[in-house]
Design a protein around this motif. Structure first.
Motif, PDB file in Angstrom:
ATOM      1  N   SER A  15       0.824  -1.195   0.000  1.00  0.00           N
ATOM      2  CA  SER A  15       0.000   0.000   0.000  1.00  0.00           C
ATOM      3  C   SER A  15       0.868   1.258   0.000  1.00  0.00           C
ATOM      4  N   ARG A  85      -9.983   7.020  -9.094  1.00  0.00           N
ATOM      5  CA  ARG A  85      -9.220   5.768  -8.986  1.00  0.00           C
ATOM      6  C   ARG A  85      -9.683   4.993  -7.748  1.00  0.00           C
ATOM      7  N   ASN A  87     -10.161   1.796  -7.051  1.00  0.00           N
ATOM      8  CA  ASN A  87      -9.416   0.582  -6.680  1.00  0.00           C
ATOM      9  C   ASN A  87      -8.081   0.929  -6.020  1.00  0.00           C
ATOM     10  N   LYS A  88      -7.362   1.876  -6.610  1.00  0.00           N
ATOM     11  CA  LYS A  88      -6.083   2.292  -6.041  1.00  0.00           C
ATOM     12  C   LYS A  88      -6.293   2.948  -4.682  1.00  0.00           C
ATOM     13  N   MET A  90      -8.617   2.332  -2.469  1.00  0.00           N
ATOM     14  CA  MET A  90      -8.876   1.313  -1.453  1.00  0.00           C
ATOM     15  C   MET A  90      -7.582   0.675  -0.986  1.00  0.00           C
ATOM     16  N   LEU A  91      -6.647   0.465  -1.910  1.00  0.00           N
ATOM     17  CA  LEU A  91      -5.340  -0.085  -1.558  1.00  0.00           C
ATOM     18  C   LEU A  91      -4.556   0.926  -0.712  1.00  0.00           C
TER      19      LEU A  91
END
Length: 301
Positions: A15, A85, A87-88, A90-91
């Motif tokens: 992350s 973004r 998805n990014k 959430m990471l």
């Protein structure tokens, strides 16, 4: 097999690597060394460049300040990135904002310490660079044109400190820098088109929002045409070895990019265009080797 704790640590590391764009930093470090060997200090023995501790400190300081810049940019853009973004984002959220900010200050402190090993001038330079990145992320990024220009300049700044270190003020350096500046400026405008939904939601005054997508595409088209000038001078006026092949391919890719740009209407389309520009930039780093393929071998002894 990894335990739950080990998996958690691995995800935290991944992350943070995503937040600081570790892959981008590795490319910058490689670019700085290749530029030093082939362009900035081409008259020096290879070992004198590779084992120059001062250069190493400047490169590490640059890596640290860029990583810090990505963190502070991530901090201010967290809401926008959630839209653009998801998805990014959430990471990235696997690491808390407090941890990110703590790491940000550690990186900036490390930058100053490493710069101080060289001399006081790099300390002043990197201190200003840290402030400039923060000011851009906090204020300038939301301003049309100014934000794009400042972002492009900040992206080029890591190379500025190296060519000043070697006191190399040859014309070829500035022509290379002009070409790279234009490509980065094109990428910044493309990113604005790609992120228009999040920018509009959070009241970012980017060029596509203030002046419209069509105007943005016209500006990009002008910049693409402008790349022909530094490419012409690099190929005809300077000795760049086989790197001319890279510039010919670049112009072909930019023509394809321009053709697709005027047919692009969705975020996915602009993402593909952004990827074309990424390929041009990354390929440019490795193409430095084409300036003189035998140069490294000849300078080892």
């Amino acid at each position: 097999m990894l335990t739950r704790k080990q998996k958690h640590i691995f995800l935290k590391f991944f992350s943070m690597f995503s937040v600081v764009r570790g892959y981008n930093i590795l490319v910058v470090v490689l670019a700085q060394y290749l530029a030093s060997i082939y362009i900035f200090a081409s008259d020096k023995p290879l070992k004198n460049v590779l084992f120059d501790v001062n250069l190493l400190m400047l490169v590490l300081a640059t890596a640290a300040v860029i990583a810090g810049g990505y963190i502070i940019n991530n901090f201010y853009d967290s809401e926008k990135d959630l839209i653009n973004r998801p998805n990014k984002t959430m990471l990235d959220k696997l690491v808390s904002q407090n941890t990110k900010l703590s790491f940000y200050f550690v990186l900036n402190f490390s930058t100053v310490v490493m710069a101080s090993y060289v001399s006081f001038k790099p300390v002043l330079f990197f201190s200003f660079y840290i402030f400039a990145i923060w000011f851009y992320s906090h204020k300038l990024k939301k301003m049309p044109i100014i934000g794009n220009v400042v972002s492009s300049i900040l992206t080029l700044t890591p190379f500025f400190v190296i060519f000043v270190y070697y006191h190399n003020f040859k014309s070829v350096v500035f022509v290379h820098a002009t070409f790279l500046f234009l490509i980065i400026a094109i990428r910044e405008l493309t990113k604005d088109l790609e992120n228009i939904k999040g920018d509009l939601t959070l009241n970012y005054r980017t060029i596509p929002i203030v002046y419209g997508e069509r105007t943005s595409k016209k500006m990009i088209s002008v910049l693409v045409v402008a790349t022909l000038f530094p490419v012409y001078f690099l190929i005809t006026k300077f000795d760049i070895g086989y790197m001319y092949v890279y510039f010919y391919i670049c112009e072909v890719l930019l023509v394809i990019y321009l053709f697709l740009l005027w047919r692009s209407v969705t975020k996915t389309h602009y993402l593909w265009l952004h990827n074309i520009l990424k390929i041009i930039i990354v390929a440019g780093v490795f193409s430095i080797l084409l300036i003189n393929i035998d140069l490294v071998l000849n300078r080892i002894l």
